[in-house]
Design an enzyme around this catalytic site. Structure first.
Site, short mmCIF file in Angstrom:
data_model
loop_
_atom_site.label_atom_id
_atom_site.label_comp_id
_atom_site.label_asym_id
_atom_site.label_seq_id
_atom_site.Cartn_x
_atom_site.Cartn_y
_atom_site.Cartn_z
N GLU A 146 1.12 -1.34 0.05
CA GLU A 146 0.12 -0.45 0.15
C GLU A 146 0.96 1.22 -0.14
O GLU A 146 0.37 2.17 -1.01
CB GLU A 146 -0.72 -0.14 1.34
CG GLU A 146 -2.04 -1.13 1.29
CD GLU A 146 -2.81 -1.04 2.30
OE1 GLU A 146 -2.38 -1.30 3.89
OE2 GLU A 146 -4.34 -0.68 1.77
N GLU A 163 -3.61 -9.57 3.73
CA GLU A 163 -4.67 -9.24 4.63
C GLU A 163 -5.85 -10.27 5.09
O GLU A 163 -5.84 -10.58 6.51
CB GLU A 163 -5.52 -7.81 4.28
CG GLU A 163 -4.07 -7.20 4.69
CD GLU A 163 -3.12 -6.15 3.57
OE1 GLU A 163 -3.64 -7.24 2.48
OE2 GLU A 163 -3.19 -4.90 3.25
C1 3H9 Z 1 -1.63 -5.21 7.63
O1 3H9 Z 1 -0.57 -4.63 6.40
C2 3H9 Z 1 -2.60 -4.14 7.23
C3 3H9 Z 1 -2.87 -2.98 6.61
O2 3H9 Z 1 -3.46 -3.43 5.28
C4 3H9 Z 1 -3.29 -1.95 7.18
C5 3H9 Z 1 -2.86 -1.09 8.37
C6 3H9 Z 1 -3.65 -0.28 8.45
N1 3H9 Z 1 4.30 -7.53 12.05
O3 3H9 Z 1 7.62 -15.20 8.90
P1 3H9 Z 1 9.22 -15.13 8.85
C7 3H9 Z 1 8.57 -11.49 12.01
S1 3H9 Z 1 -1.78 -7.21 7.44
C8 3H9 Z 1 5.53 -8.11 12.83
O4 3H9 Z 1 9.89 -16.06 10.20
P2 3H9 Z 1 10.34 -15.41 6.29
C9 3H9 Z 1 8.07 -12.89 12.14
O5 3H9 Z 1 6.59 -13.36 13.29
C10 3H9 Z 1 -0.10 -7.51 7.14
N2 3H9 Z 1 6.20 -9.12 12.98
O6 3H9 Z 1 10.01 -15.04 8.20
C11 3H9 Z 1 9.02 -13.13 12.32
O7 3H9 Z 1 9.48 -12.77 13.50
P3 3H9 Z 1 9.99 -14.13 14.66
C12 3H9 Z 1 0.52 -7.97 6.28
C13 3H9 Z 1 6.46 -9.71 11.20
O8 3H9 Z 1 11.19 -15.06 5.74
C14 3H9 Z 1 10.00 -12.67 11.53
O9 3H9 Z 1 9.33 -11.65 11.31
N3 3H9 Z 1 1.22 -8.43 5.57
C15 3H9 Z 1 5.65 -9.50 10.52
O10 3H9 Z 1 9.39 -17.08 6.28
C16 3H9 Z 1 10.56 -12.95 10.35
O11 3H9 Z 1 9.16 -13.57 9.77
C17 3H9 Z 1 1.81 -9.88 6.34
O12 3H9 Z 1 0.38 -10.48 5.75
C18 3H9 Z 1 4.46 -8.49 10.78
N4 3H9 Z 1 3.73 -7.72 9.68
O13 3H9 Z 1 9.21 -14.74 5.76
C19 3H9 Z 1 2.96 -10.87 5.61
N5 3H9 Z 1 6.07 -9.82 9.14
O14 3H9 Z 1 11.64 -13.74 14.13
C20 3H9 Z 1 3.13 -11.36 6.78
C21 3H9 Z 1 6.78 -10.86 9.50
O15 3H9 Z 1 10.00 -13.10 15.84
N6 3H9 Z 1 4.86 -12.03 6.82
N7 3H9 Z 1 7.00 -10.66 11.06
O16 3H9 Z 1 9.34 -14.84 14.72
C22 3H9 Z 1 5.29 -12.54 6.13
O17 3H9 Z 1 4.32 -12.85 5.70
C23 3H9 Z 1 6.35 -13.66 6.19
O18 3H9 Z 1 7.40 -13.02 7.42
C24 3H9 Z 1 7.39 -12.55 5.47
C25 3H9 Z 1 8.81 -13.47 5.72
C26 3H9 Z 1 7.19 -13.65 3.50
C27 3H9 Z 1 7.89 -11.54 5.13
#
Ligand code: 3H9
Length: 708
Positions: free
Chosen positions: A112, A132
Site C-alpha cells: 500500500e 490481509e
Molecule cells: C496489513 O498490512 C494491514 C494493512 O493493510 C492496513 C493497516 C492499517 N508484523 O515469517 P518469518 C515477524 S496486515 C510483525 O519467520 P520469512 C515474524 O513474526 C500485514 N512481525 O520470515 C518473525 O518474527 P520472529 C500484511 C512480522 O522470511 C519475523 O518477522 N502482511 C510481520 O519466512 C520473520 O518472519 C502480512 O501478512 C509483520 N507484518 O517470511 C505479511 N511479518 O523472528 C506477514 C513478519 O520473532 N509476513 N513478522 O518469529 C509474512 O508473510 C512473512 O513473515 C514474510 C517473511 C514473507 C514477510
C-alpha cells in the site's frame, strides 16, 4: 553526504543523494510498519516537501524486505498516530515525485505504501501481495482503492481474496510496477530510475487519479457481483473476504476520500472480529512452535540422504516428501515384490503430476534418479537419517530398529513414524537410544503439513534439532511432542472422538454430528474422516486398547458393529455413509441408523435430541480438556503447540486459532462450567483437567502459558 537520522526514530533514515532524498526503512527483521516507521516515513516526506534542494524522493527497505506490512503485533492495541492511511495519503500528496524501489517482500501495508508512491520499480526477488485476508483483515490503507486502479478490478480483487504473493515479472505485466530492474542493489537501481525520470521531466502521478475503474462502471459492477457470489460460496463463513468486495464497490460509488473512510470502517470491523484474533494467533503460533529448547541449544547434524523402511502408503509418501526437498532416498523393503510396490507407490505420485502437466517427464526422471530401492538393510549404511514406516506393532518395529542399529553408520539419526507406540521401548531395542526419535507424519505424508517430532527420554538435543531442521527442509510445520499413547494429536482425538460416539449413542445421528462440525468450520466431520481413513484403522486401535480399557469407562460399540460387517468406509463402498459406484461424497445410510438404534436399545438408552450448538459444546469441551492435560503433563510444550497440531493435522478451522485459542476466546470458565455440567451424567469421562481448574481459579487463560 552522511545519513541524517529523522528525529525521534532510528527506524527510518534519510540521506541526500544530489537532488534526491533517499528514505531508508531499517526496522529488522522485515521492516514492519510500526509506529516509529510510520512516523519516520511521514516526517521524511514532509522534510522532502519543505526542502527546496529535493526534487524527488526514493523509498527503499534495508535488509531482506521492502516492507512486510503493518506491524501485526500492534493490532488489538490502542492505535498510535500517525495511522497508516495518513502515511500513504501523505506520500501520494507529495508534490515531488516519490518512487518506491522494491526488493523482497512488499506485502499488505508495504504494498500500500508502494502503491501510494508515484512510480514503482522492483528487483527480480520482489514478492508483492495483499495477504490481509489471511489475517482476517482487508487492505486498510487504501489498498482496496489503489490496487484496482493500477491493476484493473478483477485481478486486484483476486489478488486480495487469494492473499497470494506475486513475483516481480508478473507484477510488471499486471501494472502493479512500472519497471523491473536487474541485480541485487535496490538502492542503486532505484537511484538510476529516479534520475531517468527526473531527466525525462516527469511529474507526480497519483494512483487515486487513475480512471481505470470508471471506464465501464456497469461492467465493473457486474464483475463485482459475480465475485461476490463466488466468494460467498467459497469462503464459508469467513468475515473479511466479503468486506474486501464491499470496500472495492465503495470505490465505484463514492469519491476517493469517502471510499477511503469507508474502507477504514470496514478494516476496523475486521480488527474487532474474533476471526482476526484467531488468524493472527495462528500466524504467530506457527512461527513460535519451532522455538523449542533443544533446537535453540544444539546444532543439527547434516542431512543429505534419507533412508525409508517400508514402501506402503506412508513410507512412499515420506520418500516423496524427502525427494521433493532435494534429498536422496534409499527405500528398503523385505522382498522384491514389496520393493517393486514401494517404487510404484512413489512413481504414482510423480506420474499424477506429469499427467496433469505439472511436471515434465524429464523432471520426474531427475527426481527418481535420487531414489534407490533395496531389499537389504545394508543399503542404509551410508544414509544420514532413517525413517521407519512399517506395520504398527511394537515387536515388528523393535526388530527393524535392531537391524538399523546393526547397519547404520555412527551418528545416523534413527526415526520411527509410529503414531501411538512407546518410542522409549523402541529406542531400548538399540545400543544408541540417544539417536532414536519419533517423526510422526500424517497421511498423505507428501501433502499434509504437520510433523509431530516425538522426543523420547534418552534422545540427544542435536537429534531433536536435526529433526526440526529436516522438517524445515521438507516444508513441514513441526511440533514437539512427548511420548504417550497418541502423542499430542491422536491422544486428544481419541477423547473428543469418544465424546462424539457418546452423543451418537445418546441420540444424535452421525450425520447431524458431522454437519455441526462442518458448520463450525471443519472441512469434514469425524464420521466422514473415519470413512475416508478406513474404519479398520480405528477398529485395530480399539482392539489393541481393549485389554487396558477401564471396565467402568463408557464404551460405545456402534463402530464395532459397523466394522464387523466389513463396512470400512470409502474403500469398501460403505461405512457410516454409502458411497455408491465409488462416489467420494457419502449418502446417509438407513441401515446404519438401524444399527445405531439397536445399539441404543441394547445399552438401555432412550435417545434424545441434540442441537448443533450442544454438539459443538461437548465436542470442544472434550478436546480442550484433554488439550489441557497434554500441556500439564509436558506432552505439548505450550497450548499453542496443541493449536498448531490441530490446525495442520486435523483440519481445525484456522480462523478459530486452534482449540486452546478457541477456549480462551469462549472463556475458560465457560468451558469448565460445561465440563462440570456434563460430569453429572458421566463423571469418569468428564474429569475436569487440573490445569483448566487452576487457570480458571487464577483468572488466567491458556495464552498466559504460551511463552516458554
Ligand atoms: C496489513 O498490512 C494491514 C494493512 O493493510 C492496513 C493497516 C492499517 N508484523 O515469517 P518469518 C515477524 S496486515 C510483525 O519467520 P520469512 C515474524 O513474526 C500485514 N512481525 O520470515 C518473525 O518474527 P520472529 C500484511 C512480522 O522470511 C519475523 O518477522 N502482511 C510481520 O519466512 C520473520 O518472519 C502480512 O501478512 C509483520 N507484518 O517470511 C505479511 N511479518 O523472528 C506477514 C513478519 O520473532 N509476513 N513478522 O518469529 C509474512 O508473510 C512473512 O513473515 C514474510 C517473511 C514473507 C514477510
Amino acid at each position: 553526504m552522511s545519513p541524517s537520522s529523522v528525529p525521534g526514530t532510528a527506524a527510518v533514515c534519510t540521506q541526500h543523494e544530489g537532488d534526491i532524498l533517499v528514505v531508508t526503512i531499517d526496522h529488522p527483521p522485515v521492516n514492519a510498519l510500526n509506529v516509529d516507521v510510520r512516523r519516520g516515513l511521514l516526517d521524511a516526506v514532509q522534510q522532502a516537501q519543505a526542502d527546496a534542494r529535493v526534487r524527488a524522493v526514493l523509498i527503499v527497505g534495508a535488509g531482506r524486505a521492502f516492507i512486510a506490512g503493518a506491524d501485526i503485533r500492534e493490532f488489538g492495541k490502542p492505535p498510535l498516530p500517525p495511522s497508516l492511511p495518513e502515511v500513504c495519503n501523505g506520500i501520494e500528496a507529495c508534490t515531488k515525485p516519490v518512487i518506491a524501489a522494491i526488493h523482497g517482500p512488499a506485502l499488505g501495508g508495504g504494498l500500500e505504501i508502494a502503491m501510494s508512491a508515484h512510480y514503482r520499480l522492483a528487483l527480480g526477488d520482489a514478492r508483492l501481495g495483499l495477504p490481509e485476508v489471511q489475517l482476517g483483515l482487508l487492505p486498510g490503507s487504501g489498498g482496496t482503492q489503489r490496487a484496482p486502479r493500477l491493476m484493473g478490478l478483477r485481478p486486484a480483487v483476486e489478488l486480495m481474496l487469494s492473499g497470494r504473493h506475486m513475483g516481480a515479472r508478473e507484477a510488471l505485466g499486471a501494472g502493479l510496477i512500472d519497471r523491473l530492474a536487474e541485480g541485487s542493489d535496490v538502492r542503486a537501481a532505484g537511484l538510476a530510475y529516479v534520475k531517468e525520470l527526473l531527466s525525462a521531466g516527469v511529474g507526480v502521478r497519483r494512483t487515486r487519479d487513475l480512471d481505470t475503474l470508471f471506464r465501464d462502471k456497469a461492467e465493473s459492477l457486474a464483475t463485482l457481483e459475480a465475485l461476490r457470489s463466488e466468494t460467498a460460496k467459497k469462503s464459508r463463513g469467513l468475515f473479511s473476504p466479503l468486506k474486501v468486495i464491499e470496500a472495492v464497490q465503495a470505490g465505484l460509488d463514492l469519491p476517493f476520500d469517502e471510499a477511503l473512510k469507508f474502507e477504514r470502517q470496514l478494516f476496523l470491523q475486521c480488527i474487532d472480529s474474533p476471526q482476526r484474533a484467531g488468524l493472527i494467533h495462528a500466524f504467530f503460533a506457527e512461527r513460535e512452535v519451532v522455538k523449542v529448547p533443544e533446537a535453540q541449544a544444539a546444532k543439527p547434524r547434516a542431512i543429505a540422504s534419507v533412508g525409508v523402511v517400508g514402501g506402503g502408503t506412508m513410507g512412499a509418501g515420506i520418500a516423496v516428501s524427502a525427494l521433493d526437498a532435494g534429498l536422496s532416498v534409499t527405500m528398503v523393503e523385505r522382498d522384491d515384490a514389496s520393493i517393486a510396490r514401494g517404487r510404484a507407490n512413489v512413481e504414482k505420485v510423480y506420474d499424477g503430476l506429469v499427467a496433469k502437466g505439472r511436471m515434465t517427464p524429464e523432471a520426474k526422471a531427475a527426481v527418481m534418479a535420487r531414489y534407490t530401492g533395496s531389499t537389504q538393510y545394508e543399503a542404509l549404511a551410508p544414509v544420514d537419517l532413517v525413517i521407519e514406516a512399517v506395520f504398527e506393532d511394537l515387536a515388528v518395529k523393535q526388530a527393524v530398529f535392531a537391524e538399523l542399529d546393526r547397519v547404520c553408520k555412527p551418528g545416523a539419526v534413527l526415526a520411527t513414524n509410529t503414531s501411538y507406540l512407546d518410542i522409549d521401548a523402541i529406542a531400548a531395542s538399540t545400543s544408541r537410544p540417544q539417536d532414536v526419535i519419533g517423526l510422526h507424519f500424517f497421511s498423505p505424508a507428501n501433502i499434509m503439513k504437520l510433523l509431530e517430532i516425538v522426543v523420547p527420554a534418552k534422545v540427544s538435543a542435536d537429534v531433536v534439532a536435526t529433526a526440526f531442521e529436516l522438517a524445515r527442509k521438507l516444508k513441514k510445520v513441526a511440533v514437539r511432542a512427548g511420548v504417550c499413547d497418541g502423542f499430542i494429536g491422536n491422544r486428544i482425538l481419541a477423547v473428543y472422538r469418544a465424546a462424539a460416539d457418546h452423543m451418537m449413542e445418546d441420540g444424535a445421528s452421525p450425520y447431524e454430528i458431522d454437519a455441526a462440525v462442518r458448520d463450525f468450520g471443519y472441512p469434514m466431520g469425524p464420521f466422514q474422516v473415519s470413512d475416508l481413513a478406513g474404519g479398520d484403522i480405528g477398529w485395530a486401535t480399539r482392539k489393541r486398547r481393549a485389554p487396558t480399557r477401564d471396565p467402568k469407562a463408557r464404551y460405545v460399540q456402534i463402530a464395532d458393529r459397523i466394522c464387523e460387517r466389513g463396512w470400512f468406509g470409502q474403500k469398501t463402498g460403505r461405512g457410516y455413509y454409502l458411497y455408491p459406484q465409488g462416489a467420494r461424497t457419502g449418502q446417509p445410510d438407513p441401515e446404519v441408523l438401524a444399527i445405531i438404534d439397536a445399539e441404543r436399545q441394547r445399552a438401555g438408552i432412550t435417545p434424545r435430541t441434540f442441537t448443533p450448538e450442544e454438539i459443538m459444546r461437548r465436542y470442544m469441551a472434550a478436546m480442550v480438556n484433554e488439550g489441557a492435560n497434554v500441556v500439564a503433563q509436558g506432552i505439548a510444550l505450550r497450548p499453542l503447540d496443541v493449536d498448531v497440531t490441530f490446525l495442520y493435522g486435523y483440519g481445525f478451522p484456522r480462523h478459530r486459532g486452534g482449540p486452546m485459542k478457541y477456549a480462551d476466546m469462549v472463556g475458560l470458565d465457560k468451558v469448565l462450567d460445561d465440563i462440570r455440567e456434563f460430569a453429572k451424567e458421566d463423571p469418569l469421562f468428564w474429569k475436569p483437567s487440573p490445569l483448566l481448574e487452576r487457570l480458571v481459579a487464577e483468572g488466567k487463560n491458556f495464552d498466559s502459558l504460551n511463552r516458554l
